[in-house]
Design an enzyme around this catalytic site. Structure first.
Site, PDB file in Angstrom:
ATOM      1  N   THR A  43      -6.899   3.194   5.686  1.00 11.38           N
ATOM      2  CA  THR A  43      -6.187   4.206   6.466  1.00 11.38           C
ATOM      3  C   THR A  43      -5.920   5.449   5.631  1.00 11.38           C
ATOM      4  O   THR A  43      -6.172   6.576   6.066  1.00 11.38           O
ATOM      5  CB  THR A  43      -4.853   3.632   6.973  1.00 11.38           C
ATOM      6  N   THR A  44      -5.425   5.249   4.414  1.00  6.11           N
ATOM      7  CA  THR A  44      -5.109   6.372   3.535  1.00  6.11           C
ATOM      8  C   THR A  44      -6.367   7.141   3.157  1.00  6.11           C
ATOM      9  O   THR A  44      -6.310   8.344   2.885  1.00  6.11           O
ATOM     10  CB  THR A  44      -4.394   5.874   2.269  1.00  6.11           C
ATOM     11  N   TYR A 106      -6.464  -0.173  19.592  1.00  2.00           N
ATOM     12  CA  TYR A 106      -6.697   0.335  20.967  1.00  2.00           C
ATOM     13  C   TYR A 106      -7.053  -0.768  21.954  1.00  2.00           C
ATOM     14  O   TYR A 106      -6.515  -0.808  23.056  1.00  2.00           O
ATOM     15  CB  TYR A 106      -7.763   1.447  20.991  1.00  2.00           C
ATOM     16  N   TYR A 132      -5.376  -7.098   7.570  1.00  6.73           N
ATOM     17  CA  TYR A 132      -4.501  -5.935   7.472  1.00  6.73           C
ATOM     18  C   TYR A 132      -3.714  -5.822   8.767  1.00  6.73           C
ATOM     19  O   TYR A 132      -4.272  -5.523   9.817  1.00  6.73           O
ATOM     20  CB  TYR A 132      -5.333  -4.680   7.213  1.00  6.73           C
ATOM     21  N   ARG A 137       0.369   1.225  13.868  1.00  5.36           N
ATOM     22  CA  ARG A 137      -0.818   2.063  14.042  1.00  5.36           C
ATOM     23  C   ARG A 137      -1.803   1.462  15.036  1.00  5.36           C
ATOM     24  O   ARG A 137      -2.534   2.199  15.698  1.00  5.36           O
ATOM     25  CB  ARG A 137      -1.520   2.285  12.707  1.00  5.36           C
ATOM     26  N   LYS A 160      -2.569  -7.961   4.000  1.00  5.13           N
ATOM     27  CA  LYS A 160      -1.741  -6.794   3.721  1.00  5.13           C
ATOM     28  C   LYS A 160      -0.781  -6.689   4.894  1.00  5.13           C
ATOM     29  O   LYS A 160      -1.191  -6.400   6.026  1.00  5.13           O
ATOM     30  CB  LYS A 160      -2.584  -5.526   3.595  1.00  5.13           C
ATOM     31  N   ILE A 202      -0.505  -3.133  -1.705  1.00  7.45           N
ATOM     32  CA  ILE A 202      -1.591  -2.181  -1.484  1.00  7.45           C
ATOM     33  C   ILE A 202      -0.895  -0.874  -1.158  1.00  7.45           C
ATOM     34  O   ILE A 202      -0.300  -0.722  -0.099  1.00  7.45           O
ATOM     35  CB  ILE A 202      -2.551  -2.657  -0.388  1.00  7.45           C
TER      36      ILE A 202
END
Length: 289
Positions: A43-44, A106, A132, A137, A160, A202
């Site tokens: 994501t980052t 989604y 994850y 999100r 994570k 993380i």
């Protein structure tokens, strides 16, 4: 996989393209400053706005530069299971050490759909996989009973956990046992997760404070809980500022403010609001940066 601080690395851009020279500089800096693992194209790392060609190139470049000195874990998640399989197999072919696979976003899959999704990915590769979970999100939460089922799949080795729910983390660890690796996905909850048996973090914060983030984890695991707690409380004001807007806007902004020149964002991400930038700069100053 790893114990300690894995950096959720940003993807630097220059003139709208991936800036590979800067990426190499960042990778070498992290190796030199005791970052314990590189997590690339998460994501980052703005993976959602990279083309498949760019994403694959960034992952291969990272593996080649790091050259086995620390683990490289690649983000290969997708809301299309077949696409996630293809990305995961590519990552395996270029020599990554593990995969970070976000829940499908989604689609809002059922538990059965999530189980089948991860089963198909895991069965397509030999690599260890870190789940994850970031429901804020993705709109989907990996519940502890579902994680317990997923942990029975041979190469799903950890998670994570970025739900922000410490009770959920505790239940996951209770159900999955001490061999299942749990990494904090929230920089302000590293010590609480470690106290329950977690293996590390993380981290977004590690993009600017790699040594501190490493020391925060290593101090706890070596028995110096007081030092670890002091480091955690010491960074939390800055951590909160790094999430004043959606990640990675604040961290890339902070890196640019500090002269690291990692470039701008790709739409739909935009520059930070002026009022939030004031807050971020204040916290950087307060921390001594």
């Amino acid at each position: 996989m790893f114990t300690g601080s894995g950096v959720a690395l940003v993807t630097p851009f220059k003139d709208g393209e991936v800036h590979y020279e800067k990426l190499k500089e960042l990778l070498e800096w992290h190796v030199a400053n005791q970052t314990d693992a590189i997590i690339i194209c998460g994501t980052t790392g703005e993976a959602s706005t990279l083309t498949d060609k760019e994403r694959k190139a960034v992952i291969k470049f990272t593996v080649d530069v790091v050259n086995g000195r620390i683990p490289v874990i690649a983000g290969s998640g997708s809301n299309n299971t077949a696409h996630a399989v293809e990305l995961s197999q590519y990552c395996e072919s270029v020599g990554v050490d593990g995969l970070l696979v976000v829940t499908p976003y989604y689609n809002k899959a059922t538990d059965l759909g999530l189980l089948k999704h991860y089963e198909m990915i895991a069965n397509s590769v030999q690599l260890p996989i870190i789940l994850y979970n970031v429901p804020g999100r993705t709109g989907v939460n990996l519940t502890p009973p579902l994680v317990q089922k997923l942990a029975q799949i041979k190469n799903i080795v950890g998670i994570k956990e970025a739900s922000g729910d410490i009770s959920q983390v505790a239940e996951m660890i209770r159900l999955c046992g001490e061999d299942f690796l749990v990494y904090s996905g929230n920089d302000d909850m590293i010590v609480p997760v470690l106290s329950l048996g977690g293996q590390g973090v993380i981290s977004v914060l590690a993009n600017i404070l790699p040594q501190v983030t490493h020391d925060l984890v290593s101090s706890y695991l070596e028995g110096d809980v007081k030092k670890s707690r002091q480091l955690q409380l010491g960074v939390n004001g800055l951590v909160h500022a790094l999430f004043i807007e959606v990640n990675p806007i604040p961290i890339k902004t902070a890196m640019n403010v500090l002269g690291m020149e990692v470039g701008s964002f790709r739409l739909p991400l935009t520059e930070m609001a002026a009022t939030n930038l004031v807050v971020l700069k204040k916290e950087l100053t307060n921390y001594g940066l």
